[in-house]
Enzyme design. Structure first.
Site, mmCIF file in Angstrom:
data_model
loop_
_atom_site.group_PDB
_atom_site.id
_atom_site.type_symbol
_atom_site.label_atom_id
_atom_site.label_comp_id
_atom_site.label_asym_id
_atom_site.label_seq_id
_atom_site.Cartn_x
_atom_site.Cartn_y
_atom_site.Cartn_z
ATOM 1 N N LYS A 1 0.909 -1.141 -0.052
ATOM 2 C CA LYS A 1 0.150 0.059 -0.110
ATOM 3 C C LYS A 1 1.045 1.226 0.172
ATOM 4 O O LYS A 1 2.023 1.253 0.394
ATOM 5 C CB LYS A 1 -0.822 0.081 1.309
ATOM 6 C CG LYS A 1 -2.123 0.725 0.994
ATOM 7 C CD LYS A 1 -3.380 -0.134 0.622
ATOM 8 C CE LYS A 1 -4.565 0.745 0.480
ATOM 9 N NZ LYS A 1 -5.634 0.084 -0.109
ATOM 10 N N GLY B 1 -27.070 0.944 1.542
ATOM 11 C CA GLY B 1 -26.049 1.700 0.641
ATOM 12 C C GLY B 1 -26.343 1.085 -0.863
ATOM 13 O O GLY B 1 -25.616 -0.077 -1.410
HETATM 14 P P1 NAD Z 1 -20.498 4.570 -3.032
HETATM 15 O O1 NAD Z 1 -20.304 5.783 -2.451
HETATM 16 O O2 NAD Z 1 -20.713 4.444 -4.433
HETATM 17 O O3 NAD Z 1 -21.683 4.143 -2.363
HETATM 18 C C1 NAD Z 1 -21.879 4.341 -0.816
HETATM 19 C C2 NAD Z 1 -23.477 4.476 -0.998
HETATM 20 O O4 NAD Z 1 -23.735 4.179 0.783
HETATM 21 C C3 NAD Z 1 -24.119 5.737 -1.277
HETATM 22 O O5 NAD Z 1 -25.238 5.457 -1.912
HETATM 23 C C4 NAD Z 1 -24.154 6.419 -0.124
HETATM 24 O O6 NAD Z 1 -25.336 7.604 -0.236
HETATM 25 C C5 NAD Z 1 -24.412 5.263 1.029
HETATM 26 N N1 NAD Z 1 -24.321 5.671 2.481
HETATM 27 C C6 NAD Z 1 -23.318 6.192 2.978
HETATM 28 N N2 NAD Z 1 -23.574 6.447 4.224
HETATM 29 C C7 NAD Z 1 -24.658 5.545 4.417
HETATM 30 C C8 NAD Z 1 -25.262 5.426 5.879
HETATM 31 N N3 NAD Z 1 -24.732 5.727 7.055
HETATM 32 N N4 NAD Z 1 -26.239 4.502 5.752
HETATM 33 C C9 NAD Z 1 -26.784 4.211 4.632
HETATM 34 N N5 NAD Z 1 -26.135 4.427 3.311
HETATM 35 C C10 NAD Z 1 -25.194 5.280 3.394
HETATM 36 O O7 NAD Z 1 -19.329 3.490 -2.825
HETATM 37 P P2 NAD Z 1 -18.934 2.063 -3.339
HETATM 38 O O8 NAD Z 1 -17.947 2.346 -4.275
HETATM 39 O O9 NAD Z 1 -20.351 1.502 -3.656
HETATM 40 O O10 NAD Z 1 -18.609 1.149 -2.016
HETATM 41 C C11 NAD Z 1 -19.320 1.039 -0.886
HETATM 42 C C12 NAD Z 1 -18.490 0.096 -0.003
HETATM 43 O O11 NAD Z 1 -17.960 -1.090 -0.599
HETATM 44 C C13 NAD Z 1 -17.351 0.900 0.684
HETATM 45 O O12 NAD Z 1 -17.331 0.696 2.016
HETATM 46 C C14 NAD Z 1 -16.378 0.426 -0.064
HETATM 47 O O13 NAD Z 1 -14.870 0.786 0.815
HETATM 48 C C15 NAD Z 1 -16.426 -0.939 -0.323
HETATM 49 N N6 NAD Z 1 -15.708 -1.397 -1.364
HETATM 50 C C16 NAD Z 1 -16.071 -1.027 -2.680
HETATM 51 C C17 NAD Z 1 -15.242 -1.533 -3.789
HETATM 52 C C18 NAD Z 1 -15.596 -1.081 -5.151
HETATM 53 O O14 NAD Z 1 -15.510 -1.901 -6.205
HETATM 54 N N7 NAD Z 1 -16.290 -0.018 -5.456
HETATM 55 C C19 NAD Z 1 -14.551 -2.517 -3.801
HETATM 56 C C20 NAD Z 1 -14.270 -2.973 -2.298
HETATM 57 C C21 NAD Z 1 -14.883 -2.642 -1.194
#
Ligand code: NAD
Length: 357
Positions: A80, A179
């Site tokens: 990282k 989410g």
């Molecule tokens: P994103 O920002 O696109 O989506 C997150 C969603 O959660 C949004 O719609 C937001 O409004 C909602 N949200 C935020 N706070 C909230 C709360 N307190 N209660 C309910 N909803 C809430 O993010 P993402 O890329 O979809 O990632 C989501 C999670 O998955 C994160 O923890 C991220 O680290 C993890 N993750 C994502 C990926 C990826 O490929 N994008 C890969 C591994 C892990």
């Protein structure tokens, strides 16, 4: 604790401090373990309160990457990088300079996007080194990882259903998704296509309407997510949501979703879930699709292959839950052991002579 003591305590191989005052670069690259392959992990940019905080973060995160890659069965190690500074102050020169430091490691560390870094930043790093992933799909890169992450999470949910109910079939099952952003929306799509009933919780009304319009279902307000009479809770938003406040509210027998750091405290909350008989798919196991996606980029990217590999998360999640039951431990501990056992096995392979390849 001195830097070397910290390296020893996490069992790191190497840490590199990168400085280029002319472009305002202060970065740290941590290579945790390269037994399985080059250390892969994103570069995060943050205005850390202190350099000690940055060191702690990069060491913790790089170690996490080793475990994530190992349990996912990938031929990569954990690394990282962090760039210390205000993301609003980033420049092309800063990332190009950082790219040169990455290049100096000769492939021992491969970088990618992470918090506060973008495809454009990766493009600037790429001008100086080939040891970078995460370019746009239009340029042969792996593009948005969320469909692959969600596909892995979908298969992780199927594995949990099989362990809990004897069948991986999602049709007729109720899944509450917290989410419906990138990962949550794709997860909802895959579940909807297979006949699951969906419940959604999100702080964004727009995101909720988008999901409801596309897949139907109903909305949960506030703590209703934790109390939902669902077969599966799928956290796909933020970390720390499984904690002593929320655990007593839980009714669902499965927690399986894509969010990072779902347990506020791995040991305490993992044990509380095990005591309640709740099958928890460790976050770093079930959300490895994103890593699988960038890993595929190293091998010559193909979305179909990445999706196929992410589907293997089904077997991994099942293995981890079953191992936890057999060994009387939490699923997080069982996943850690799967990773450690794989690294130890590869480390101790018989050292026969190999012809140069
Ligand atoms: P994103 O920002 O696109 O989506 C997150 C969603 O959660 C949004 O719609 C937001 O409004 C909602 N949200 C935020 N706070 C909230 C709360 N307190 N209660 C309910 N909803 C809430 O993010 P993402 O890329 O979809 O990632 C989501 C999670 O998955 C994160 O923890 C991220 O680290 C993890 N993750 C994502 C990926 C990826 O490929 N994008 C890969 C591994 C892990």
């Amino acid at each position: 604790m001195s830097i070397f003591e910290q390296l020893s305590s996490y069992d790191h191989e190497q840490i590199m401090f990168c400085r280029d005052d002319a472009v305002g670069l202060k970065a740290i690259i941590a290579v945790h373990n390269t037994t399985l392959g080059p250390a892969l992990g994103g570069t995060r940019m943050l205005d850390y309160p202190s350099e000690a905080d940055a060191v702690r973060d990069v060491l913790r995160l790089s170690r996490g990457m080793t475990y994530k890659a190992a349990v996912a069965g990938l031929d990569i190690g954990g690394g990282k990088a962090v760039i210390i500074g205000d993301p609003a102050m980033k420049t092309e020169a800063m990332f190009r300079s950082f790219g040169r430091f990455v290049d100096s490691l000769g492939g021992r560390y491969v970088t990618a996007e992470d918090m506060n870094t973008t495809v454009e930043d990766m493009g600037n790093i790429r001008r100086e080194t080939r040891w970078v992933t995460g370019s746009e799909a239009a340029h042969g890169g792996s593009g948005d990882p969320s469909p692959v992450t969600a596909w892995g999470a979908f298969h992780g949910i199927r594995a949990c259903l099989e362990v809990t109910y004897g069948s991986p079939d999602v049709s007729g099952r109720t899944v509450a998704i917290q989410g419906v952003g990138h990962v949550g929306w794709w997860l909802a799509k895959y579940l909807h296509e297979q006949g699951a009933k969906l419940l959604y919780a999100d702080v964004s009304g727009k995101r909720l309407s988008r999901a409801m319009e596309a897949f139907g279902g109903s909305v949960l307000e506030g703590d209703e997510f934790y109390r939902a009479e669902a077969d599966v809770l799928a956290p796909c938003a933020i970390g720390g949501i499984i904690n002593p406040r929320t655990i007593p509210m839980l009714r669902a027998p499965i927690i399986a979703g894509g969010a990072n750091n779902q347990l506020d405290d791995e040991k305490r909350d993992g044990e509380a879930l095990a005591t309640r008989g709740i099958n928890y798919a460790p976050d770093y196991v079930i959300n490895a699709g994103g890593l699988i996606n960038v890993y595929s980029e190293l091998k010559g990217y193909g979305r179909d292959k990445a999706m196929l590999d992410a589907a293997n998360i089904f077997d991994t999640v099942k293995r981890v839950i079953n191992k936890a039951k057999v060994e009387g431990t939490t699923t997080v501990m069982a996943a850690n052991r799967v990773a450690e056992e794989r690294i130890a096995t590869v480390h101790h392979l018989k050292r026969v002579w190999l012809a140069p390849r």
